[in-house]
Motif scaffolding. Structure first.
Motif, PDB file in Angstrom:
ATOM      1  N   UNK A 354       1.294  -1.252  -0.226  1.00 13.21           N
ATOM      2  CA  UNK A 354      -0.162  -0.191   0.019  1.00 13.21           C
ATOM      3  C   UNK A 354       0.375   1.603   0.242  1.00 13.21           C
ATOM      4  N   UNK A 355       1.947   1.412   0.668  1.00 14.51           N
ATOM      5  CA  UNK A 355       2.849   2.168   0.614  1.00 14.51           C
ATOM      6  C   UNK A 355       4.221   2.391   0.989  1.00 14.51           C
ATOM      7  N   UNK A 356       4.769   2.865   0.280  1.00 15.35           N
ATOM      8  CA  UNK A 356       6.537   2.887  -0.117  1.00 15.35           C
ATOM      9  C   UNK A 356       7.038   3.961   0.066  1.00 15.35           C
ATOM     10  N   UNK A 357       7.912   3.758  -0.741  1.00 14.29           N
ATOM     11  CA  UNK A 357       8.713   5.387  -1.075  1.00 14.29           C
ATOM     12  C   UNK A 357       9.517   5.025  -0.144  1.00 14.29           C
ATOM     13  N   UNK A 358      10.422   6.921  -0.076  1.00  6.70           N
ATOM     14  CA  UNK A 358      11.063   6.805   0.646  1.00  6.70           C
ATOM     15  C   UNK A 358      11.272   7.007   2.113  1.00  6.70           C
ATOM     16  N   UNK A 359      10.148   7.553   2.844  1.00  7.75           N
ATOM     17  CA  UNK A 359       9.349   7.127   4.082  1.00  7.75           C
ATOM     18  C   UNK A 359       9.441   5.981   4.782  1.00  7.75           C
ATOM     19  N   UNK A 360       9.087   4.964   4.420  1.00 10.70           N
ATOM     20  CA  UNK A 360       8.839   3.583   4.212  1.00 10.70           C
ATOM     21  C   UNK A 360      10.630   2.476   4.084  1.00 10.70           C
ATOM     22  N   UNK A 361      11.124   3.162   3.344  1.00 10.10           N
ATOM     23  CA  UNK A 361      12.622   2.199   2.377  1.00 10.10           C
ATOM     24  C   UNK A 361      13.340   2.443   4.054  1.00 10.10           C
ATOM     25  N   UNK A 362      14.758   1.425   3.501  1.00 17.98           N
ATOM     26  CA  UNK A 362      15.713   1.519   4.473  1.00 17.98           C
ATOM     27  C   UNK A 362      17.290   0.817   3.050  1.00 17.98           C
ATOM     28  N   UNK A 363      17.980   0.899   4.568  1.00 14.60           N
ATOM     29  CA  UNK A 363      19.062   0.153   4.227  1.00 14.60           C
ATOM     30  C   UNK A 363      19.479   1.178   2.364  1.00 14.60           C
ATOM     31  N   UNK A 364      20.584   0.265   1.608  1.00 11.83           N
ATOM     32  CA  UNK A 364      20.542   0.782   0.505  1.00 11.83           C
ATOM     33  C   UNK A 364      19.472   1.319  -0.739  1.00 11.83           C
ATOM     34  N   UNK A 365      18.804   0.652  -0.314  1.00 14.48           N
ATOM     35  CA  UNK A 365      16.906   1.337  -0.964  1.00 14.48           C
ATOM     36  C   UNK A 365      16.960   3.088  -0.576  1.00 14.48           C
ATOM     37  N   UNK A 366      17.036   3.006   0.733  1.00 16.49           N
ATOM     38  CA  UNK A 366      16.692   4.381   1.131  1.00 16.49           C
ATOM     39  C   UNK A 366      18.228   5.632   0.929  1.00 16.49           C
ATOM     40  N   UNK A 367      18.999   5.182   0.328  1.00 13.11           N
ATOM     41  CA  UNK A 367      20.009   5.704   0.296  1.00 13.11           C
ATOM     42  C   UNK A 367      20.429   6.093  -0.416  1.00 13.11           C
ATOM     43  N   UNK A 368      19.559   5.230  -1.971  1.00 14.95           N
ATOM     44  CA  UNK A 368      19.047   5.764  -3.455  1.00 14.95           C
ATOM     45  C   UNK A 368      18.278   5.998  -3.615  1.00 14.95           C
ATOM     46  N   UNK A 369      17.207   6.047  -2.504  1.00 17.06           N
ATOM     47  CA  UNK A 369      15.880   7.253  -3.291  1.00 17.06           C
ATOM     48  C   UNK A 369      16.534   8.873  -2.671  1.00 17.06           C
ATOM     49  N   UNK A 370      17.059   8.930  -1.159  1.00 18.47           N
ATOM     50  CA  UNK A 370      17.107  10.374  -0.856  1.00 18.47           C
ATOM     51  C   UNK A 370      18.417  10.856  -2.113  1.00 18.47           C
ATOM     52  N   UNK A 371      19.478  10.109  -2.558  1.00 17.99           N
ATOM     53  CA  UNK A 371      19.934  10.861  -3.031  1.00 17.99           C
ATOM     54  C   UNK A 371      19.272  11.140  -4.256  1.00 17.99           C
ATOM     55  N   UNK A 372      18.035  10.353  -5.292  1.00 18.34           N
ATOM     56  CA  UNK A 372      17.421  10.904  -5.971  1.00 18.34           C
ATOM     57  C   UNK A 372      16.537  11.928  -6.137  1.00 18.34           C
ATOM     58  N   UNK A 373      16.248  11.904  -4.427  1.00 17.82           N
ATOM     59  CA  UNK A 373      15.242  13.015  -4.257  1.00 17.82           C
ATOM     60  C   UNK A 373      15.633  14.073  -3.810  1.00 17.82           C
TER      61      UNK A 373
END
Length: 725
Positions: A354-373
């Motif tokens: 239902x809900x993903x994205x940078x708020x819910x992600x962790x680890x390497x996925x969060x690093x990538x999403x944060x870098x893009x956003x």
């Protein structure tokens, strides 16, 4: 005439504002009460056609016509004991004269017969007659344009027990046999209740009734009377007789499997060094006491006072040992392990569909999403979004002006979410939906449904959404997610911001960038989080300014000389009193009531070893209202609303990290903080510059705490007038 009780009203069902129709948001939180009201109407008149109900407490209505209604009679039912209180209605052959728009008009008196009366409310002028005692009445009426309701709204209207015109009410049932749900160790039976709302038969064991805060004692008393003991016994007998078929056995097996998993989880946990523990029930711990997560925020604050004298305590939440750090001394240790040694707790895995994205992600996925956003939310890009925010702010002023001109109180709980949602759509998607102008709450209502589904799944005793075909009967999460995706796709196609919107910037990036799916997921998170948090904070800002007229005067003097047109972030930062009001509101009713984490490696907290997989709660708002270290910086009166605590001789004193704590901490702090602060400060400055909020003389609004906001139980409505200098 009256007994001194205050005027009040509650409405439910369909609404109509001009040509805009929909269902009122009360259907989400007060569903059982609404169904009780509609059942009582049907019991009094099984053939009565009605799309809406209203309960009036000691309300005297002057002569008026219900022009939004269809030409069918209103049914008025007595819910309390009073004498008089009937209706005067226009009638040229009548003998009772009343002034209508300053003109003497003949009419007659309609009195209650057997506790009810009917009135042709659309065509005839009518008004309330004097009464003795406390007058509580239920009105069932039929609004026009019901045929314009969406199919989903028509279905929901009928499931609530309303009886719209036959052409509107013919809604097909879902195909196939309906599953039956059996919930064991149910506490307040959140899962069973959700199933029943979807039209399923559901049974709950270990069920404990909790007080429901709805529209008052009168409705509760009426509902209790309506559910007679004979009906309850008959219902119980029918349930027992029907529980012998195979579908009940399958449902019981599923629920039993969920309970077994919790038991295994408890047995496999390593034995850590314990803190003081909140008592709970076997297996589920404190979960039933929190109404399956719905009252978790209030309970954490209560437990912090009762068990947190050492600054840390623990509780068992559905088999998970959870440590609560209710002092900054221990909270900063946990927050300091973010983002890699301390992650969001594992229940978030229940809602990834239902809900993903940078708020819910962790680890390497969060690093990538944060870098893009991150580039899309830096200071330069936020500055480029100012014209879009200013445009929406102007529309907000126009909508308030409409209410003022009409002599109505301004409903801040209605307007502020529409303002923030329009800002997010215009800045994030590059196209405004004109929610403010249309006064359309549909998007806001959909977000509440999705948020409720997220919370239901996070605290569900077993993962019902993994059982094929079962999730749609329990919640509307998947349906709302699909609806949001479609709406976002359509809106992005209409983007006309010249490449300045957040979505357009993300799509134009070079190198690694989001897929369309990732983009939609992150936009959805931005929309839900950004709308609810900022809008709720703004509602409380204007409430406090209305309560404290001297404070409002100080803010008004500061914004008096602001020029017309766009205001830069630098200009907003120079408004020290406006910023102090914003900081104090975030401190007392901020968006992050608490944060939840889980460690992935062992560490020591308060001298005690914490093994991997331990859950941690940091009650952010409780800390801001009680912690000794916060008192050292902001004063001992933390439970009082005092914006001047943020002011010094040279302006704002930030007191880090407490000035930004409502937006998070460290590397995981909210990316949209700059945008949220600008749209919040701009709304305060422009609204106070143009309007004067009259003294708020009603009781203090009661709060309903959620993961993301401190929402008022009832709408905050305030009398407003144009400001004169």
């Amino acid at each position: 005439m009256r007994d001194g009780s205050p005027d009040a009203a509650f409405t439910a069902g369909m609404y109509r504002h001009g040509g805009v129709v929909g269902l009122r948001a009360s259907r989400h939180d007060l569903r059982a009460s609404i169904q009780a009201l509609t059942a009582y109407v049907r019991q009094c008149d099984a053939s009565h056609v009605f799309t809406s109900v209203a309960v009036f407490f000691n309300t005297a209505s002057p002569p008026h016509r219900d022009t939004q209604n269809e030409n069918t009679p209103n049914l008025v039912l007595k819910l309390s004991s009073f004498s008089g209180g009937g209706l005067w209605i226009e009638d040229s052959c009548g003998s009772v004269e009343r002034l209508v728009s300053g003109k003497p008009t003949l009419g007659k008196i309609l009195n209650f017969q057997d506790g009810k009366l009917y009135v042709q409310a659309r065509e005839k002028w009518h008004a309330t007659e004097p009464w003795e005692g406390s007058r509580v009445v239920l009105v069932a009426y039929n609004l026009g344009c019901a045929a314009q309701l969406s199919a989903d709204n028509r279905t929901d209207l009928c499931s609530l027990g309303f009886q719209p015109p036959r052409s509107v009410g013919d809604v097909a049932s879902p195909p196939g046999d309906k599953p039956t749900i059996l919930e064991v160790f149910s506490g307040t039976s959140r899962t069973a209740a959700a199933a029943r709302r979807r039209g399923l038969e559901a049974h709950a064991f270990d069920h404990t009734l909790q007080p429901v805060k709805d529209v008052g004692t009168a409705i509760k008393s009426f509902r209790d009377a309506w559910l007679s003991m004979d009906q309850i016994r008959a219902s119980m007998m029918q349930s027992v007789l029907q529980m012998v078929n195979e579908r009940r056995a399958l449902a019981a097996a599923l629920a039993g499997a969920g309970a077994s998993l919790l038991a295994i989880k408890l047995l496999l946990q390593s034995r850590p060094e314990r803190f003081r523990q909140v008592p709970g029930v076997w297996l589920l711990g404190v979960l039933p006491e929190t109404c399956y997560g719905k009252a978790l925020t209030e309970k954490i604050a209560e437990w912090s006072d009762k068990y947190g004298e050492e600054g840390v305590f623990e509780y068992n939440l559905a088999g998970w040992r959870t440590v609560c750090c209710c002092s900054w001394e221990h909270a900063k240790v946990v927050l300091g392990l973010r983002p890699f040694k301390m992650e969001r707790f594992s229940a978030f895995a229940n809602v990834t569909s239902l809900a993903t994205g940078s708020f819910f992600s962790e680890g390497e996925r969060w690093k990538r999403e944060r870098r893009i956003l991150s580039p899309a939310f830096n200071a330069k890009n936020v500055e480029s979004l100012i014209p879009a925010v200013q445009c929406v702010a102007e529309q907000l002023l126009q909508e308030i002006e409409k209410d003022v001109s009409a002599g109505k109180e301004v409903d801040l709980t209605e307007l502020m979410p529409l303002y923030t949602a329009d800002v997010i759509c215009k800045t994030g998607l590059g196209h405004e939906l004109n929610l403010l102008q249309a006064r359309s709450p549909d998007l806001i209502d959909d977000m509440k449904v999705l948020a409720d589904a997220v919370q239901t799944r996070m605290f569900a005793p077993f993962p019902y959404w993994k059982v094929p075909g079962l999730a749609p009967w329990i919640d509307d999460g998947d349906k709302m997610k699909k609806k949001f995706d479609q709406r976002a796709e359509e809106t992005m196609k209409l983007a006309n911001s010249g490449g300045k919107s957040i979505t357009e910037k993300l799509r134009a990036m070079e190198g690694d960038k989001f897929t369309n799916r990732e983009l939609l997921d992150n936009i959805l998170v931005l929309l839900i989080a950004g709308t609810d948090t900022t809008s709720t904070a703004l509602g409380w800002v204007f409430y406090h300014l209305s309560k404290d007229q001297a404070l409002q005067k100080q803010v008004a003097e500061e914004v008096r000389s602001l020029p017309e047109g766009e205001l830069s972030t630098e200009q907003m930062e120079s408004l020290h009193m406006v910023r102090a009001v914003w900081l104090e509101t975030l401190r007392t009713t901020g968006p992050a009531a608490f944060l939840c984490f889980e460690n992935n490696e062992e560490f020591t907290l308060a001298g005690k070893r914490q093994p991997p997989g331990t859950q941690f709660t940091v009650p952010m708002q409780y800390l801001m209202m009680n912690d000794p270290e916060v008192k050292t910086k902001l004063g001992n009166d933390l439970r009082s609303y005092r914006p001047t605590r943020w002011l010094g001789p040279e302006g704002i004193i930030k007191h880090p990290p407490f000035d930004t704590l409502p937006f998070g901490h460290g590397p995981r702090i909210c990316l949209g903080m700059r945008l949220a602060e600008y749209e919040g400060l701009l709304a305060i400055a422009r609204v106070v510059q143009k309007f004067d909020f009259m003294p708020y003389e009603k009781p203090e609004p009661e709060k309903t705490l959620t993961f993301t906001a401190n929402n008022p139980v009832e709408h905050i409505t305030i009398r407003v007038r144009p400001r004169t200098w």
